[in-house]
Design a protein around this motif. Structure first.
Motif, mmCIF file in Angstrom:
data_model
loop_
_atom_site.group_PDB
_atom_site.id
_atom_site.type_symbol
_atom_site.label_atom_id
_atom_site.label_comp_id
_atom_site.label_asym_id
_atom_site.label_seq_id
_atom_site.Cartn_x
_atom_site.Cartn_y
_atom_site.Cartn_z
ATOM 1 N N ILE A 10 167.456 47.014 58.997
ATOM 2 C CA ILE A 10 166.780 48.315 59.003
ATOM 3 C C ILE A 10 166.523 48.773 57.567
ATOM 4 O O ILE A 10 165.425 49.233 57.243
ATOM 5 C CB ILE A 10 167.618 49.365 59.759
ATOM 6 N N GLN A 11 167.529 48.651 56.717
ATOM 7 C CA GLN A 11 167.378 49.079 55.326
ATOM 8 C C GLN A 11 166.307 48.275 54.602
ATOM 9 O O GLN A 11 165.475 48.842 53.890
ATOM 10 C CB GLN A 11 168.700 48.956 54.575
ATOM 11 N N VAL A 12 166.315 46.972 54.777
ATOM 12 C CA VAL A 12 165.346 46.121 54.078
ATOM 13 C C VAL A 12 163.925 46.430 54.539
ATOM 14 O O VAL A 12 163.025 46.643 53.713
ATOM 15 C CB VAL A 12 165.685 44.629 54.280
ATOM 16 N N ILE A 13 163.710 46.489 55.838
ATOM 17 C CA ILE A 13 162.361 46.740 56.357
ATOM 18 C C ILE A 13 161.915 48.162 56.009
ATOM 19 O O ILE A 13 160.787 48.369 55.554
ATOM 20 C CB ILE A 13 162.309 46.492 57.879
ATOM 21 N N ASN A 15 163.000 50.184 53.538
ATOM 22 C CA ASN A 15 162.789 50.343 52.100
ATOM 23 C C ASN A 15 161.561 49.592 51.610
ATOM 24 O O ASN A 15 160.864 50.059 50.716
ATOM 25 C CB ASN A 15 164.028 49.908 51.326
ATOM 26 N N LEU A 16 161.294 48.423 52.186
ATOM 27 C CA LEU A 16 160.103 47.669 51.793
ATOM 28 C C LEU A 16 158.833 48.427 52.163
ATOM 29 O O LEU A 16 157.918 48.557 51.350
ATOM 30 C CB LEU A 16 160.103 46.287 52.453
ATOM 31 N N ILE A 73 158.369 60.373 56.393
ATOM 32 C CA ILE A 73 158.614 59.942 57.777
ATOM 33 C C ILE A 73 159.341 58.608 57.809
ATOM 34 O O ILE A 73 160.302 58.425 58.566
ATOM 35 C CB ILE A 73 157.289 59.881 58.569
ATOM 36 N N VAL A 74 158.894 57.665 56.966
ATOM 37 C CA VAL A 74 159.531 56.337 56.924
ATOM 38 C C VAL A 74 160.989 56.470 56.488
ATOM 39 O O VAL A 74 161.882 55.868 57.082
ATOM 40 C CB VAL A 74 158.751 55.380 55.988
#
Length: 181
Positions: A10-13, A15-16, A73-74
């Motif tokens: 979740i963090q990687v997607i 933050n990317l 939002i992201v």
């Protein structure tokens, strides 16, 4: 504390994609070359969400407020999913503060990496014609010019990157108080 691969994913997607949205906002704010292949990729990756937002959220000057709202939002969705995975339930005010601070922190990160790439390119390949190098130069040019108004280059030595890195580091440390960093 054990590591949860779902939370990491979740963090990687999150933050990317947040990085890409913030990059679009910065590219528009700095009036970077729209026809650069990297700019085109960023626009294609963010347009499905930004185009509908633009119908209800107008831009304010050069600031693309639709991109800013999408970034918020992201960040909020990323925080909600991470907290859900950990079983944490926060108050709405905490989510609001964490969302705004998180977007600011990631924006500072974007500028940190752009500055670092700019400094390395100035040593290795000054005046490079690569699309990425040109985009980094366009993103960092306003920072350099603002800092050079206060501290002009000394002969052939430009000290502005040092002061910009210090300002970014200081700002990130101030935001770390809210749990980022």
């Amino acid at each position: 504390m054990q590591s949860n691969p779902f939370v990491m994913l979740i963090q990687v997607i999150g933050n990317l994609y947040l990085f890409i949205v913030l990059l679009r906002m910065v590219l528009q704010l700095t009036r970077a070359d729209f026809y650069n292949p990297i700019s085109q990729g960023v626009v294609k990756a963010t347009s499905p969400f930004i185009i509908p937002l633009r119908k209800i959220i107008p831009s304010i000057g050069r600031l693309d407020t639709a991109s800013l709202v999408l970034a918020l939002i992201v960040q909020l969705l990323t925080l909600l999913l991470i907290n859900f995975a950990h079983g944490v339930n926060a108050q709405p005010v905490q989510y609001f503060i964490a969302t705004v601070v998180g977007v600011l922190y990631h924006l500072l990160d974007l500028y940190f990496w752009a500055m670092l790439i700019s400094v390395i390119l100035s040593w290795v390949a000054p005046g490079a014609n690569h699309p990425g190098a040109m985009l980094v130069a366009q993103i960092t040019a306003p920072l350099y010019s603002a800092c050079q108004r206060v501290i002009p280059p000394l002969g052939g030595l430009d000290l502005s990157p040092i002061f910009i890195f210090l300002a970014i580091s200081f700002s990130k440390q101030a935001l770390a108080f809210y749990g980022f960093g």
